[in-house]
Each structure stands twice: as C-alpha cells, then as structure tokens.
Scaffold this motif. Structure first.
Motif, PDB file in Angstrom:
ATOM      1  N   SER A 191      35.836  41.956  29.460  1.00 24.85           N
ATOM      2  CA  SER A 191      36.693  41.633  30.465  1.00 24.85           C
ATOM      3  C   SER A 191      37.580  41.228  29.456  1.00 24.85           C
ATOM      4  O   SER A 191      38.841  41.640  30.483  1.00 24.85           O
ATOM      5  N   GLN A 193      33.126  34.935  39.226  1.00 24.57           N
ATOM      6  CA  GLN A 193      31.860  36.117  39.784  1.00 24.57           C
ATOM      7  C   GLN A 193      31.151  35.235  38.679  1.00 24.57           C
ATOM      8  O   GLN A 193      30.429  35.381  37.984  1.00 24.57           O
ATOM      9  N   GLU A 246      37.518  36.019  36.020  1.00 24.14           N
ATOM     10  CA  GLU A 246      37.699  36.440  38.014  1.00 24.14           C
ATOM     11  C   GLU A 246      37.947  38.130  38.254  1.00 24.14           C
ATOM     12  O   GLU A 246      37.251  38.679  38.466  1.00 24.14           O
ATOM     13  N   ARG A 247      38.617  39.144  36.592  1.00 19.35           N
ATOM     14  CA  ARG A 247      38.607  40.315  36.770  1.00 19.35           C
ATOM     15  C   ARG A 247      37.156  41.197  35.846  1.00 19.35           C
ATOM     16  O   ARG A 247      37.587  41.606  36.117  1.00 19.35           O
ATOM     17  N   ARG A 248      36.229  39.999  35.938  1.00 17.00           N
ATOM     18  CA  ARG A 248      35.065  40.710  35.047  1.00 17.00           C
ATOM     19  C   ARG A 248      34.687  42.466  35.930  1.00 17.00           C
ATOM     20  O   ARG A 248      33.900  41.425  37.297  1.00 17.00           O
ATOM     21  N   GLN A 249      34.128  43.047  35.304  1.00 21.07           N
ATOM     22  CA  GLN A 249      33.877  43.864  35.915  1.00 21.07           C
ATOM     23  C   GLN A 249      32.620  43.720  35.602  1.00 21.07           C
ATOM     24  O   GLN A 249      32.120  43.929  34.752  1.00 21.07           O
ATOM     25  N   ARG A 305      39.417  38.699  24.273  1.00 15.62           N
ATOM     26  CA  ARG A 305      40.356  38.544  24.432  1.00 15.62           C
ATOM     27  C   ARG A 305      41.084  38.392  22.944  1.00 15.62           C
ATOM     28  O   ARG A 305      41.979  39.042  22.310  1.00 15.62           O
ATOM     29  N   GLN A 358      40.002  44.179  27.648  1.00 18.86           N
ATOM     30  CA  GLN A 358      40.472  44.923  29.342  1.00 18.86           C
ATOM     31  C   GLN A 358      41.382  44.399  29.118  1.00 18.86           C
ATOM     32  O   GLN A 358      42.522  44.865  29.177  1.00 18.86           O
ATOM     33  N   SER A 359      41.489  42.793  28.946  1.00 17.71           N
ATOM     34  CA  SER A 359      42.662  42.219  29.568  1.00 17.71           C
ATOM     35  C   SER A 359      43.073  42.416  28.156  1.00 17.71           C
ATOM     36  O   SER A 359      44.871  42.355  28.327  1.00 17.71           O
ATOM     37  N   LYS A 372      40.922  33.585  34.249  1.00 17.89           N
ATOM     38  CA  LYS A 372      41.603  35.101  34.875  1.00 17.89           C
ATOM     39  C   LYS A 372      40.786  35.877  34.101  1.00 17.89           C
ATOM     40  O   LYS A 372      41.014  36.954  35.274  1.00 17.89           O
ATOM     41  N   THR A 373      40.452  35.602  33.129  1.00 14.53           N
ATOM     42  CA  THR A 373      39.349  36.812  32.563  1.00 14.53           C
ATOM     43  C   THR A 373      38.307  37.287  32.990  1.00 14.53           C
ATOM     44  O   THR A 373      37.707  38.118  33.580  1.00 14.53           O
TER      45      THR A 373
END
Length: 395
Positions: free
Chosen positions: A149, A354, A389-392, A121, A152-153, A386-387
């Motif tokens: 992650s 995750q 949690e959205r991790r792929q 970030r 991408q944020s 939040k970053t």
C-alpha cells in the motif's frame, strides 16, 4: 496487568513488564496517582496461545482493572476473557488483529499496519524493486499488502514476497532469493558489477528478534552481489542491533527504518528516561530505545490520565467499567507529551481503515541509519491514514 513473551525462541519483549514495574515504583513513590496506589501484575506470554490465554485469565481472576502496554500475537486468546469481564486493553503493541477490532481495545499506535505502510512509502522514493522478507505466520501473511500500500502510493510495483521461518537461525536461502527478486544478484547485473550498486534494488526484512540473524546472513552473502538498500521497521531493528552488526560498517548503514514515535534521543523521552534511571537503573531489560518499552510508557501515561479524570469526577474506587466508560465517552484527549498525537477513542475518532477499525493514530516517523546511529530522516510525523485506506487485500 502487563504481559509479554520472555525467554522464547521467537520475539521477546521483557522490557514491557519491566517498564510497567518501574512506572509503578515511580508513581507510588510520589503517593500514587492522585492517591491511588498502582499495583502491577506481570505475566510471561511465552509466544504461546495457551500461555497467552492463561495470562488473560489471570488478569480476570486477580481483578485487574486494565491490561496495559502488553505484547501478544494471540489476539483471540487474550481478548475473549477480557471482553467477558469488561477489562479494557490499553495500548498493546499492535501485534494482533483483535487489538484493532475489539471494542475493549484502545491502541496508542497504528500497529504493524502503520509501520509497514509507512515503510513502503519511505522506500517508494528510493526503490524500483523491493523484496520483503517476513515471517511465515498468520500475522506475516498480512505484511505484503501493507507494505505494498505504501509502495503503490509512490507509484511503485508490489514487493516480492519472501516467506521465512519466524525462529530461524540461518537465513541464507531467504537472502539469496531476496537479492535475486530485488534484482541485485550478479547473474542479473553481471559479475563486473559485483560490489557496485544495484540501481533501485531494495530488501526489507521484518522478522522480529530474528531480524539480526537475517542481516548476519545478508552481510555474508551480499559480498558477491551489487549493494542494495535495506529497510525494516522499529521493533525488528533497533540501536542495539545496529551496534551488534557493526554500526556504520555493518549491513544496515543507510537503511530506511519506520517507527511509531520520535527517535530515541528526542527530548520528549526525557521524562521516561529519568524514571528508568531512577527506578530501573540496574535492570538491563529496560532499554529506552525499545519500542515495546516506549509503548508501555505511553500506555501507562494514558492510564494515569484516565485515573486523574475519574478522580476529578470524585470517583474513589476505580473499576474496569469506570475506565472503559471514560475511554469510550471521555471529554479529554490524552496528551502524551508529543510522543503521539493527542489520543481519544470515541467513535468519531476511529479511522476508516479496512481490517483495523480501532486505529485512532496512524502517524509514523521516518528514520535512517547514519554513521551507525538511528536518526530522524525528516522532522515530525507522517500520516499514513490515506495509504491504509487505499490498501488492497487479497480477500
């Protein structure tokens, strides 16, 4: 018990057991923690799975009521013996997955996950292309998705993944690949631009103790390439490394650095600094700017708060079971003096991240190298929950 690797060819954390011993000398000189004498056992984990398991077995055999503020990449080997005997692991460095999975682990920070997500970030505002240089290890394999992650944020594309030996001494090949992948190679921008600045080209490196070897190679090889922004995380980069690599004239000037805690000269560290000055003054293992030392201080602050809570309840003979129950169900959040948010490990306090279900603190700090010194880039903490949690992932 507090363990950490010492005198190895990879990452070393001698300041963690040394800080634990200094903490014990301090509290015992004041009559202990509410009259409870603190006895600290230490163990050299050696960056070796067998030695790590032996440290955990020693904690069991010596009757340790907790393992506090320790470092190991071998989470399975250290946590299994502790889980069998119900010994809580309080405030480890966050170097293994099990520290964020085991019900007996109580982390005080967000580990490698939060640092890399935060660094991504931090870089997203400055970088168009990022190359990540990381260890070719199981732990290193997680790093790209974590950094990405954060990138991408900020609507940036994923970093180029550059694998490197964990214990390397010359990283010339990796530097060359990183500069090419980040778009800072003269072949890409032309010889005329050599020595100028490559627009949006960034190189992040997180190689533990060997990050200094990487930046030594980087300094030598970047002379014929456009300048790039560099980045890392605290633990791989610290003030001592900045000093060794030339300070404001070194390759890390202007670097984006992500940490867990406030900068080392923040007044909130003054109580720790006083303990170090009074009880570890001649011990050069204890660097107050080292994140391992800082984590150990915070972890023992947690242990102290737990013992005080149990003492208030009239518990005299404190056991590992007492500590575990208080950690799981205690009403009091632990105040670390502003070095972290107040900490508590009840089920409701766990974050929905995750692969890291035990994280309760996903705060990081943004720092930058200015005039050869690590300083705060912005005030306060940055929440990367939040970053994460959205991790792929690639699963």
């Amino acid at each position: 018990m507090t363990w950490a690797p010492q005198d190895t060819k990879a990452t070393n954390m001698p300041g963690m057991p040394a800080m634990a011993q200094a903490y014990a000398r301090w509290v015992n000189s004041r009559g202990g923690i509410r009259g409870h004498q603190l006895r600290v056992l230490t163990c050299n984990e050696r960056n070796d799975s067998v030695a790590a398991a032996q440290c955990a077995q020693r904690a069991v055999s010596r009757g340790a009521v907790a393992v506090v503020g320790s470092y190991s990449q071998f989470g399975r080997q250290i946590m299994s013996p502790l889980e069998v005997k119900g010994i809580p692991f309080i405030g480890g460095y966050g170097a293994s997955d099990e520290e964020f999975e085991s019900p007996l682990s109580y982390p005080v920070n967000g580990g490698q996950a939060s640092l890399l997500a935060g660094n991504g970030r931090q870089l997203a505002g400055d970088c168009r292309n990022v190359a990540l240089v990381r260890p070719d290890t199981i732990q290193g394999d997680q790093m790209p998705s974590l950094l990405n992650s954060g990138l991408q944020s900020g609507s940036r594309k994923p970093a180029k993944d550059i694998k490197a030996p964990e214990d390397g001494t010359d990283y010339s090949a990796e530097v060359t690949r990183a500069l090419e992948q980040a778009g800072a190679d003269p072949a890409v921008y032309g010889k005329a631009k050599a020595g100028g600045k490559a627009p949006g080209a960034c190189v992040a490196a997180a190689l533990g103790d060997h990050t200094d070897a990487f930046f030594d190679s980087f300094r030598r090889l970047q002379e014929d390439s456009p300048k790039v922004r560099v980045a890392s995380v605290l633990g791989s980069v610290g003030q001592s490394l900045l000093n060794r690599t030339g300070g404001m004239s070194g390759p890390l000037e202007g670097a984006d650095i992500t940490g867990w805690y406030p900068v080392a000269d923040d007044p909130r560290w003054n109580p720790m600094r006083k303990v170090i000055n009074d009880y570890a003054f001649e011990d050069n293992r204890v660097d107050p700017a080292d994140q391992g030392v800082q984590t150990t201080w915070i972890a023992y602050t947690v242990l102290r708060a737990l013992i005080e809570e149990l003492d208030d309840r009239g518990v005299e003979d404190i056991t590992s079971r007492d500590l575990q129950t208080t950690l799981d169900r205690g009403d009091r959040a632990v105040d670390t003096g502003g070095l972290t948010p107040k900490l508590r490990w009840r089920e409701d306090d766990m974050l929905a991240v995750q692969d890291f279900p035990r994280i309760v603190n996903a705060m990081v700090t943004y720092q930058v190298v200015r005039n050869g010194e690590l300083v705060a880039q912005r005030g306060g903490f940055v929440n990367v929950t939040k970053t994460l949690e959205r991790r792929q992932t690639d699963d």
